[in-house]
Scaffold this motif. Structure first.
Motif, PDB file in Angstrom:
ATOM      1  N   GLU A 145     -63.807 -56.426 -52.547  1.00 41.33           N
ATOM      2  CA  GLU A 145     -64.149 -56.305 -53.920  1.00 41.33           C
ATOM      3  C   GLU A 145     -63.098 -56.799 -54.602  1.00 41.33           C
ATOM      4  OE1 GLU A 145     -63.776 -52.171 -54.680  1.00 41.33           O
ATOM      5  OE2 GLU A 145     -61.973 -51.709 -53.365  1.00 41.33           O
ATOM      6  N   ASN A 146     -61.671 -57.487 -53.697  1.00 44.17           N
ATOM      7  CA  ASN A 146     -60.759 -57.887 -54.696  1.00 44.17           C
ATOM      8  C   ASN A 146     -61.220 -59.347 -55.306  1.00 44.17           C
ATOM      9  OD1 ASN A 146     -58.994 -55.995 -54.044  1.00 44.17           O
ATOM     10  ND2 ASN A 146     -58.455 -56.250 -52.205  1.00 44.17           N
ATOM     11  N   GLY A 147     -62.301 -60.458 -54.467  1.00 41.01           N
ATOM     12  CA  GLY A 147     -62.640 -61.454 -54.610  1.00 41.01           C
ATOM     13  C   GLY A 147     -62.543 -62.500 -53.613  1.00 41.01           C
ATOM     14  N   THR A 148     -61.269 -62.021 -52.842  1.00 38.50           N
ATOM     15  CA  THR A 148     -61.559 -62.403 -51.953  1.00 38.50           C
ATOM     16  C   THR A 148     -61.736 -62.430 -50.151  1.00 38.50           C
ATOM     17  OG1 THR A 148     -59.576 -61.260 -50.692  1.00 38.50           O
ATOM     18  CG2 THR A 148     -58.645 -62.389 -52.398  1.00 38.50           C
ATOM     19  N   PRO A 149     -61.895 -63.006 -49.551  1.00 37.83           N
ATOM     20  CA  PRO A 149     -62.338 -63.736 -47.690  1.00 37.83           C
ATOM     21  C   PRO A 149     -61.443 -62.728 -46.942  1.00 37.83           C
ATOM     22  CG  PRO A 149     -61.518 -66.183 -48.901  1.00 37.83           C
ATOM     23  CD  PRO A 149     -61.874 -64.857 -49.463  1.00 37.83           C
ATOM     24  N   VAL A 150     -62.111 -62.285 -46.068  1.00 38.18           N
ATOM     25  CA  VAL A 150     -61.826 -61.957 -44.967  1.00 38.18           C
ATOM     26  C   VAL A 150     -61.571 -63.238 -44.310  1.00 38.18           C
ATOM     27  CG1 VAL A 150     -61.484 -59.414 -45.728  1.00 38.18           C
ATOM     28  CG2 VAL A 150     -63.311 -60.289 -44.298  1.00 38.18           C
TER      29      VAL A 150
ATOM     30  N   ALA B 246     -62.134 -57.273 -39.458  1.00 40.32           N
ATOM     31  CA  ALA B 246     -61.562 -58.589 -39.355  1.00 40.32           C
ATOM     32  C   ALA B 246     -60.055 -58.232 -39.227  1.00 40.32           C
ATOM     33  CB  ALA B 246     -61.411 -58.676 -41.201  1.00 40.32           C
ATOM     34  N   LEU B 247     -59.175 -58.975 -39.477  1.00 37.86           N
ATOM     35  CA  LEU B 247     -57.374 -58.563 -39.484  1.00 37.86           C
ATOM     36  C   LEU B 247     -56.796 -58.171 -40.195  1.00 37.86           C
ATOM     37  CD1 LEU B 247     -56.901 -62.818 -38.055  1.00 37.86           C
ATOM     38  CD2 LEU B 247     -58.164 -60.483 -36.238  1.00 37.86           C
ATOM     39  N   ARG B 248     -55.900 -57.505 -39.156  1.00 39.63           N
ATOM     40  CA  ARG B 248     -55.211 -57.079 -40.306  1.00 39.63           C
ATOM     41  C   ARG B 248     -54.249 -57.384 -41.201  1.00 39.63           C
ATOM     42  NH1 ARG B 248     -48.946 -57.110 -39.806  1.00 39.63           N
ATOM     43  NH2 ARG B 248     -49.601 -59.104 -37.784  1.00 39.63           N
ATOM     44  N   ASN B 249     -54.513 -55.991 -42.303  1.00 34.86           N
ATOM     45  CA  ASN B 249     -54.220 -55.422 -44.039  1.00 34.86           C
ATOM     46  C   ASN B 249     -54.880 -57.078 -44.377  1.00 34.86           C
ATOM     47  OD1 ASN B 249     -51.223 -55.837 -43.822  1.00 34.86           O
ATOM     48  ND2 ASN B 249     -50.398 -57.701 -42.734  1.00 34.86           N
ATOM     49  N   GLU B 250     -56.260 -56.534 -44.007  1.00 29.99           N
ATOM     50  CA  GLU B 250     -57.230 -57.549 -44.888  1.00 29.99           C
ATOM     51  C   GLU B 250     -58.867 -56.375 -45.132  1.00 29.99           C
ATOM     52  OE1 GLU B 250     -57.356 -62.139 -43.330  1.00 29.99           O
ATOM     53  OE2 GLU B 250     -58.804 -60.574 -42.723  1.00 29.99           O
ATOM     54  N   SER B 251     -58.571 -55.167 -44.304  1.00 34.46           N
ATOM     55  CA  SER B 251     -59.144 -54.520 -44.091  1.00 34.46           C
ATOM     56  C   SER B 251     -60.302 -54.997 -43.809  1.00 34.46           C
ATOM     57  CB  SER B 251     -60.169 -53.734 -45.897  1.00 34.46           C
ATOM     58  OG  SER B 251     -60.545 -54.744 -46.034  1.00 34.46           O
TER      59      SER B 251
END
Length: 555
Positions: A305-310, A332-337
């Motif tokens: 929802e932030n408009g970024t891929p993980v 996904a990885l740390r700090n990405e949810s």
């Protein structure tokens, strides 16, 4: 406070809050696992760590739970690495391993007599009966080479990669790096086809040099070019044809990791979701004519929802809220949810990660293999994640890279709580990768088996209190494919309605039990079980006794 600041704050305190909430859950339907070491089951994932920090060293490897000899017990097949840069299994430490379930809590290594020790650098595995002979076959996805093992029905397998047409080089990229695979009947002709997610262009002679704190380290995926995925059509004669371009799959480049296959838009045809590493996810919608259209962006699953891929890793697709629509859970990885995409119907999804309660306890963790299963048999599907960082488990970042697995309990209201502590999975850390799920002892509770980078195989035996009831359904297709892959199941009890479907493609580079599991809570009778087969045939069974393994043959 901005939304990002709020998420970071939750990452610091959310895990403790959710763990506290989970203690309250234990008084009703707790989830509990016990780490066991079955006799005869010993396997160590060997990545062939080198000073050059080759990218594939971070990826191995997946595993499968399947019944290779049709004795009603789930066996375990774990794939393994090889030398780098030679990509040779020149040592038994690199062998893939097949372990036969003896039915008494122990296993037997039958790798050599079965002939499945593998070749090359193997990463993923997918199980399916591609020739409809009643015995499960093995596809191994690997670095610059895949393998298809035909099950001979007598405890042995034959490498049929070449005669099946699956050993040919790509016309543009040459050798491909395959990560995951999934069997599906995309054209509903009664024969399983094969989808393979490919990662990135890799050449050991051109490995970029990257550093962390002045020391050579593994490079970010941005340093490698993406690849197209592959789709192979089953020709019904033991051979396959690469239809990636014809089907429209090849048009989309990505860095494919986990694959989930389901009828996401409920039109009766299987679609394909691919978790991409650092690039937008892919969703291939089946057009009913042998082609697919990539619709991830318009469907709402390309980005968070932030408009970024993980850094997409594992993917599983199941109905988490019992509304009849297939949702998607991605790690996904740390700090990405870890994104949870809730299916709104009509081919649309929304990012429900925040509202589901998963943001807080996942931001500080890295997840790889994952699965959506009802671990406490309360009628609502829970989440299991194999945890671990990318970095070297024996290097300077060892403390950060070693992480425990995670379990999230479904609260039946669209929210999950971190039940990892009560589930007993926090005491053991590793750089975990693949995870496969199934009922190893046929007691109605779903177990988990997890691989760890340069670590031993972990068997997490489900010891949740057995007060709730269950049903395990094995489907046998007659007009559809033999496994019934793609069949939709609707189950009705006095407590409500549940939905599930037949698949072995779960998580990352792994393959889970194809039998369909339902938790029934306190109900001892299933009022109605409806099955919609891939052929279009519909079947209804009524008044089914709980706590059994039910075999259903397509009418």
């Amino acid at each position: 406070m901005t939304r990002r600041q709020m998420l970071q704050a939750l990452a610091g305190g959310g895990a403790a809050w959710c763990a506290t909430r989970a203690l309250g859950v234990a008084t009703t339907d707790p989830i509990r696992f016990e780490l066991v070491t079955p006799a005869g089951l010993y396997f160590v994932t060997n990545s062939c760590r080198t000073p050059y920090k080759h990218q594939p060293e971070t990826m191995v490897s997946g595993l499968a739970l399947f019944d290779y000899n049709n004795d009603g017990l789930l066996d375990i097949y774990a794939v393994n690495g090889a030398t780098i840069p030679g990509l040779n299994k020149d040592n038994t430490a690199y062998y893939n391993r097949l372990f036969r379930n003896k039915g008494d809590g122990t296993f037997q290594d039958v790798t050599l007599q079965a002939g499945v020790q593998g070749q090359g650098y193997n990463i993923g595995v997918a199980i399916g009966d591609y020739d409809n002979d009643g015995f499960s076959d093995i596809f191994v996805a690997g670095l610059h080479g895949n393998i298809l093992y035909h099950n001979n029905g007598n405890g042995t397998f034959t490498d049929v990669t070449s005669p099946a047409g699956l050993d040919r080089l790509d016309s543009v990229y040459g050798h491909l790096w395959a990560m995951c695979a999934a069997w599906l009947d995309y054209d509903r002709d009664g024969w399983l086809d094969l989808f393979v997610s490919n990662y990135c262009v890799w050449n050991p002679d051109k490995e970029p040099a990257c550093a962390l704190n002045g020391q050579r380290d593994y490079c970010h995926p941005r340093n490698y070019a993406p690849l197209p995925n592959s789709l192979f059509h089953n020709n019904h004669d033991g051979t396959f044809t690469d239809v990636s371009a014809l089907a429209g799959i090849r048009n989309s480049l990505g860095k494919g990791m986990g694959v989930s296959v389901a009828d996401f838009d409920d039109d009766g045809w299987p679609d394909i979701f691919v978790a991409n590493d650092t690039l937008p996810n892919s969703l291939f919608r089946n057009q009913h004519d042998g082609t697919f259209k990539e619709v991830a962006l318009e469907s709402g699953v390309a980005y968070t929802e932030n408009g970024t891929p993980v850094s997409g890793m594992g993917a599983d697709a199941r109905d988490i809220d019992n509304d009849g629509r297939v949702d998607i859970f991605e790690t996904a990885l740390r700090n990405e949810s870890w994104p949870l995409f809730r299916n709104l119907g009509n081919g649309l999804f929304n990012d429900a990660t925040y509202e589901s309660g998963l943001i807080g306890p996942t931001l500080a963790r890295s997840g790889w293999g994952n699965g959506i299963f009802d671990f406490n048999n309360d009628g609502w599907k829970d989440l299991f994640v194999a945890g671990g960082e990318v970095s070297d488990p024996l290097g300077s970042e060892r403390d950060r890279s070693m992480q425990p697995n995670a379990v999230f309990a479904n609260m039946k209201n669209g929210r999950f709580v971190d039940a990892s502590l009560e589930a007993g999975v926090t005491a053991h850390k590793g750089v975990h990768r693949g995870a496969a799920f199934g009922d190893l002892d046929n007691d109605g509770r779903i177990d988990a088996v997890v691989t760890a980078l340069d670590g031993t195989l972990e068997v997490w035996h489900n010891v949740s209190p057995p007060k709730n009831h269950w049903l395990l359904v094995k489907t046998i297709g007659t007009k559809s494919n033999r496994d019934g892959v793609g069949a939709k199941l609707r189950l009705v009890t006095a407590e409500g309605v549940q939905f599930n479907y037949v698949t072995t493609a779960v998580g990352l580079s792994s393959s889970s039990d194809g039998r369909v599991h339902f938790g029934l809570g306190g109900e001892t009778t299933v009022e109605e079980l409806q099955i919609l087969w891939p052929s279009g045939a519909a079947q209804t069974l009524r008044k089914i006794k709980a706590d059994q393994i039910l075999t259903v043959r397509e009418p």
